[in-house]
Design a protein around this motif. Structure first.
Motif, short mmCIF file in Angstrom:
data_model
loop_
_atom_site.label_atom_id
_atom_site.label_comp_id
_atom_site.label_asym_id
_atom_site.label_seq_id
_atom_site.Cartn_x
_atom_site.Cartn_y
_atom_site.Cartn_z
N ARG A 114 67.66 47.15 12.59
CA ARG A 114 66.21 47.18 12.78
C ARG A 114 65.83 46.02 13.67
O ARG A 114 66.20 44.87 13.42
N ILE A 115 65.09 46.30 14.74
CA ILE A 115 64.67 45.24 15.65
C ILE A 115 63.68 44.33 14.93
O ILE A 115 62.64 44.79 14.44
N ASN A 116 64.01 43.06 14.86
CA ASN A 116 63.16 42.10 14.15
C ASN A 116 62.15 41.44 15.08
O ASN A 116 60.96 41.40 14.78
N ALA A 117 62.63 40.93 16.20
CA ALA A 117 61.75 40.25 17.15
C ALA A 117 62.39 40.28 18.53
O ALA A 117 63.62 40.37 18.66
N ILE A 118 61.57 40.21 19.56
CA ILE A 118 62.03 40.20 20.94
C ILE A 118 61.97 38.78 21.47
O ILE A 118 60.95 38.09 21.31
N SER A 119 63.06 38.33 22.10
CA SER A 119 63.15 36.94 22.56
C SER A 119 63.00 36.80 24.07
O SER A 119 62.94 35.69 24.58
N ALA A 120 62.95 37.90 24.79
CA ALA A 120 62.90 37.85 26.25
C ALA A 120 61.83 38.80 26.76
O ALA A 120 61.19 39.53 25.98
N LEU A 121 61.64 38.80 28.07
CA LEU A 121 60.63 39.65 28.71
C LEU A 121 61.30 40.61 29.67
O LEU A 121 62.34 40.30 30.28
N VAL A 122 60.71 41.80 29.81
CA VAL A 122 61.19 42.72 30.84
C VAL A 122 61.03 42.04 32.20
O VAL A 122 60.01 41.44 32.51
N GLY A 123 62.08 42.10 32.99
CA GLY A 123 62.09 41.44 34.30
C GLY A 123 62.79 40.10 34.27
O GLY A 123 63.11 39.55 35.32
N ALA A 124 63.03 39.57 33.07
CA ALA A 124 63.73 38.30 32.95
C ALA A 124 65.23 38.53 32.91
O ALA A 124 65.72 39.67 32.80
N SER A 125 65.99 37.45 33.00
CA SER A 125 67.44 37.55 32.93
C SER A 125 67.88 37.89 31.52
O SER A 125 67.30 37.41 30.53
N ALA A 126 68.94 38.70 31.40
CA ALA A 126 69.51 39.04 30.10
C ALA A 126 70.56 38.04 29.66
O ALA A 126 71.20 38.24 28.63
N ALA A 127 70.75 36.98 30.44
CA ALA A 127 71.75 35.96 30.09
C ALA A 127 71.14 34.98 29.09
O ALA A 127 70.61 33.94 29.47
#
Length: 370
Positions: free
Chosen positions: A183-196
């Motif tokens: 279950r997805i708890n929280a998102i730490s990044a933004l669309v368009g940002a690096s996945a690293a």
């Protein structure tokens, strides 16, 4: 006339304790500082045999498991899931550079591409296990070695998923999670940002209960014990104590003392849908006794020399208002004689106490506060 110096017990702490393999009770001892207030009206109750069941009532807070942070390996994030979304193994968790990053189950993240000619390693076994679990394991031996069967299984999976049939799983193609579904708890990044870096956190999808308990209550609980949970709607559902944590839940302050906790698992998760995370009442059956000789717990008197007793009204002096019967309770007739006998006590439940030894018999009348 009573033959033992006694103090009438006006209240008890009905908490069962395990001692020497038998259930005993911890009782309030009020003789310290007892005043000289007028004695309450004297009533009697009948000692009777019945089945006695003890229950412990606790509160549980609903919660998800502790979240796990998922780290990406590079590229540009082009799609992210929503908090609360449930994603199973073999499904896309998020998207990088327009390509789905698929959830596989495993303890280690991929640190290299899985392809022909690679050296043996546990990452190969993880990928092979996932391919087999997803239905692509024909002729596949699940081990640390990449073989032609491994490559065929990868190609079959890629075809079914609509991916390029390269026979290679790149490091960024899949991400390892710790459960069959998350279950997805929280998102730490933004669309368009690096996945690293940290992309999101997840929990197991199931909800469980967490009960804070005292050290004494902890001794009455055990993993696998059945409990009953009352939901806000009033519906009662069975559940199970899955684990005990004597150290309690960790806090942000290392110096802060934590209380023991118990984890409650629900076999029917559908009953918890839409509830949020409220506190619930949990009933635990902690013991029982069949054919127990019982009296009201208020019939107990504390003997000056230690231990407990009951005050028995002589059978020769029946209650004046019922010469031919033995009602459950009645007033002590004027002039009646009584005697106090030491007793040993067992289980306390529902305001009654089990008498395990002593000169008390079924049908005897004992004095209780009016």
């Amino acid at each position: 006339m009573s033959t033992h110096p006694v103090v009438r017990i006006a209240g008890v702490a009905a908490v069962g304790l395990l001692l020497g393999g038998g259930l005993v009770a911890a009782l309030w001892q009020p003789w310290a500082g007892a005043g000289s207030s007028p004695e309450a009206p004297r009533q009697t109750a009948v000692a009777e045999r019945t089945t006695l069941s003890a229950h412990l009532i606790l509160n549980a807070s609903l919660e998800y498991s502790a979240p796990t942070v998922l780290v990406g390996v590079g590229g540009t994030l082009t799609r992210l899931p929503q908090p609360g979304e449930v994603v199973g193994v073999g499904q896309a968790l998020y998207e990088v550079d327009g390509h789905a990053v698929v959830a596989f189950r495993g303890a280690r993240p991929l640190w290299r591409s899985v392809e022909s000619g690679m050296s043996d390693g546990p990452d190969v076994q993880q990928v092979e296990q996932n391919l087999a679990d997803l239905g692509f394991g024909d002729g596949l031996t699940i081990d640390n070695t990449f073989t032609a069967a491994t490559e065929r299984a990868i190609r079959a999976w890629q075809k079914a998923a609509g991916r390029e049939r390269s026979g290679v799983i790149e490091q960024a193609d899949v991400v390892m999670v710790s459960a069959p579904a998350v279950r997805i708890n929280a998102i730490s990044a933004l669309v368009g940002a690096s996945a690293a870096g940290p992309v999101l956190s997840y929990t197991e999808p199931g909800i469980h209960g967490r009960m804070k308990v005292t050290a004494a209550q902890l001794t009455q609980l055990a993993p696998g014990m059945a409990v009953t949970v009352r939901l806000p709607s009033g519906v009662e559902t069975p559940a199970t104590i899955a684990a005990l944590d004597p150290e309690g839940v960790a806090t942000t302050d290392p110096a802060k003392t934590t209380t023991p906790t118990a984890r409650v698992e629900f076999p029917d998760q559908s009953l918890l849908e839409g509830l949020g995370l409220p506190a619930l009442r949990v009933t635990v059956g902690t013991g029982g006794a069949e054919n127990a000789l019982v009296v009201p717990v208020t019939a107990l008197v504390a003997l000056a020399g230690g231990g407990y007793g009951v005050e028995i009204v002589d059978a020769a002096s029946p209650p004046a208002n019922s010469p031919d019967s033995s009602p459950a309770s009645a007033s002590v007739p004027a002039g009646s004689r009584s005697r106090t006998v030491p007793v040993e006590i067992g289980l306390i439940a529902d305001s009654r106490v089990q008498i395990t030894a002593g000169d008390l018999h079924e049908g005897d009348r004992v004095v209780v506060p009016g």
